[in-house]
Design a protein around this motif. Structure first.
Motif, mmCIF file in Angstrom:
data_model
loop_
_atom_site.group_PDB
_atom_site.id
_atom_site.type_symbol
_atom_site.label_atom_id
_atom_site.label_comp_id
_atom_site.label_asym_id
_atom_site.label_seq_id
_atom_site.Cartn_x
_atom_site.Cartn_y
_atom_site.Cartn_z
ATOM 1 N N GLY A 116 -1.272 76.862 -25.729
ATOM 2 C CA GLY A 116 -0.779 75.943 -24.717
ATOM 3 C C GLY A 116 -1.888 75.312 -23.886
ATOM 4 N N ASN A 117 -1.482 74.336 -23.077
ATOM 5 C CA ASN A 117 -2.401 73.627 -22.193
ATOM 6 C C ASN A 117 -2.797 74.527 -21.035
ATOM 7 N N VAL A 118 -4.101 74.577 -20.743
ATOM 8 C CA VAL A 118 -4.577 75.427 -19.657
ATOM 9 C C VAL A 118 -3.962 75.015 -18.323
ATOM 10 N N ASP A 119 -3.614 73.724 -18.178
ATOM 11 C CA ASP A 119 -3.012 73.254 -16.925
ATOM 12 C C ASP A 119 -1.614 73.813 -16.712
ATOM 13 N N ASP A 120 -0.971 74.258 -17.784
ATOM 14 C CA ASP A 120 0.362 74.844 -17.676
ATOM 15 C C ASP A 120 0.319 76.372 -17.636
ATOM 16 N N SER A 121 -0.882 76.916 -17.554
ATOM 17 C CA SER A 121 -1.059 78.374 -17.555
ATOM 18 C C SER A 121 -1.458 78.869 -16.171
ATOM 19 N N ARG A 127 -20.316 80.707 -31.710
ATOM 20 C CA ARG A 127 -21.698 80.965 -31.288
ATOM 21 C C ARG A 127 -21.973 80.368 -29.916
ATOM 22 N N ARG A 128 -21.332 79.244 -29.613
ATOM 23 C CA ARG A 128 -21.470 78.650 -28.270
ATOM 24 C C ARG A 128 -20.881 79.582 -27.219
ATOM 25 N N VAL A 129 -19.758 80.213 -27.547
ATOM 26 C CA VAL A 129 -19.167 81.194 -26.631
ATOM 27 C C VAL A 129 -20.118 82.363 -26.442
ATOM 28 N N LEU A 130 -20.692 82.841 -27.521
ATOM 29 C CA LEU A 130 -21.627 83.947 -27.463
ATOM 30 C C LEU A 130 -22.837 83.607 -26.591
ATOM 31 N N ASP A 131 -23.381 82.401 -26.763
ATOM 32 C CA ASP A 131 -24.524 81.973 -25.954
ATOM 33 C C ASP A 131 -24.158 81.920 -24.473
ATOM 34 N N HIS A 174 -12.507 75.469 -18.189
ATOM 35 C CA HIS A 174 -12.313 74.025 -18.080
ATOM 36 C C HIS A 174 -13.060 73.264 -19.177
ATOM 37 N N GLY A 175 -14.134 73.852 -19.692
ATOM 38 C CA GLY A 175 -14.850 73.219 -20.798
ATOM 39 C C GLY A 175 -14.209 73.472 -22.146
ATOM 40 N N GLY A 176 -13.172 74.321 -22.177
ATOM 41 C CA GLY A 176 -12.412 74.555 -23.396
ATOM 42 C C GLY A 176 -12.998 75.564 -24.359
ATOM 43 N N LEU A 177 -14.084 76.250 -23.972
ATOM 44 C CA LEU A 177 -14.683 77.215 -24.890
ATOM 45 C C LEU A 177 -13.772 78.408 -25.164
#
Length: 263
Positions: A58-63, A118-122, A79-82
């Motif tokens: 779902g959309n983070v704005d609705d969570s 990998r971006r999440v890991l970094d 907010h960056g969606g990672l």
């Protein structure tokens, strides 16, 4: 691992008593952050949605998102969606119960990560989000899902966390489940709040009353009732009044007992 004065059973009961007595999400969250820190988990990220689909959480704005991570971390991760690519978030979305972050470490050792993962890991390395556990909560609706990530204090390894979990994992899991049940039962708002008139009008719609009926009950004109319902739809960001009733119900903003009313 350095010695740590873990909570006693009595302190757990005291926590549960306080959570069950609390009347706001903010009060419960403050209690929970303090309680989890006493076990060694000082950074938490809780999320709950009622708009999960088979292919999306779902959309983070609705969570409902609650966290005590730094604003910079939240900006990139949430907010960056990672979060959509985070291995533990993916696990929580499809599972119930507790899962060690060793699952993520195993994938790292096997080089079994996508570019986004990998971006999440970094990101996690930069903010020292390195060891912990995640818990997926059991829901009664296929559209609902809640979960929490418990990040250990800086300096604690995953091996340290496993020792903490071996001794206290069951009670930590129970405390988090109770916290989730209480939070999900309380009213919350994402951006704007319904006025008392908007809330009452939606409640009467939910009871099956017509605009004429509601006007008579509330002592207002039908045009004024229509205005309140239109504004309620705008606040809740939906197109129809039926959707507004459903959204307000999801957010526990209608049919509230007096002590829980949002002003």
């Amino acid at each position: 691992m350095s010695s740590h004065a873990f909570p006693t059973t009595d302190s757990g009961i005291q926590y549960l008593d306080q959570v069950l007595r609390a009347t706001t999400i903010e009060e419960i969250w403050a209690l929970h952050c303090e309680k989890m820190a006493s076990y060694g988990f000082d950074r938490l990220l809780y999320a709950f949605t009622r708009f999960k689909t088979p292919n999306s959480i779902g959309n983070v704005d609705d969570s409902l998102i609650l966290t005590n991570h730094t604003a910079d971390y939240v900006k990139e991760f949430v907010h960056g969606g990672l979060y959509k690519s985070a291995p533990m978030v993916k696990w929580v979305a499809d599972h119930v119960g507790a899962q060690s972050w060793s699952l993520m470490h195993e994938r790292i050792r096997n080089a079994n990560l996508s570019a986004d993962e990998r971006r999440v890991l970094d990101l996690n390395r930069r903010f020292e989000v390195l060891a912990g556990y995640s818990i997926g909560f059991r829901e009664v609706s296929v559209r609902a899902k809640g979960g929490i990530g418990l990040c250990a204090k800086r300096g604690l390894s995953q091996s340290d966390v496993e020792r903490i979990w071996a001794e206290h994992g069951r009670e930590i899991t129970v405390l988090n489940n109770v916290c989730h049940l209480r939070i999900s039962a309380l009213p919350y708002v994402s951006r704007k709040t319904l006025t008392a008139r908007q809330r009452e009008a939606l409640e009467w719609v939910g009871d099956g009353k017509t605009t004429q009926d509601i006007a008579m009950i509330m002592g207002l004109t039908p045009a004024t009732i229509e205005k309140h319902l239109r504004l309620a739809r705008e606040v809740l960001e939906v197109e129809t009044t039926a959707q507004a009733v459903l959204m307000a119900s999801f957010r526990n903003q209608i049919f509230l007992v007096p002590e829980l009313r949002i002003t």
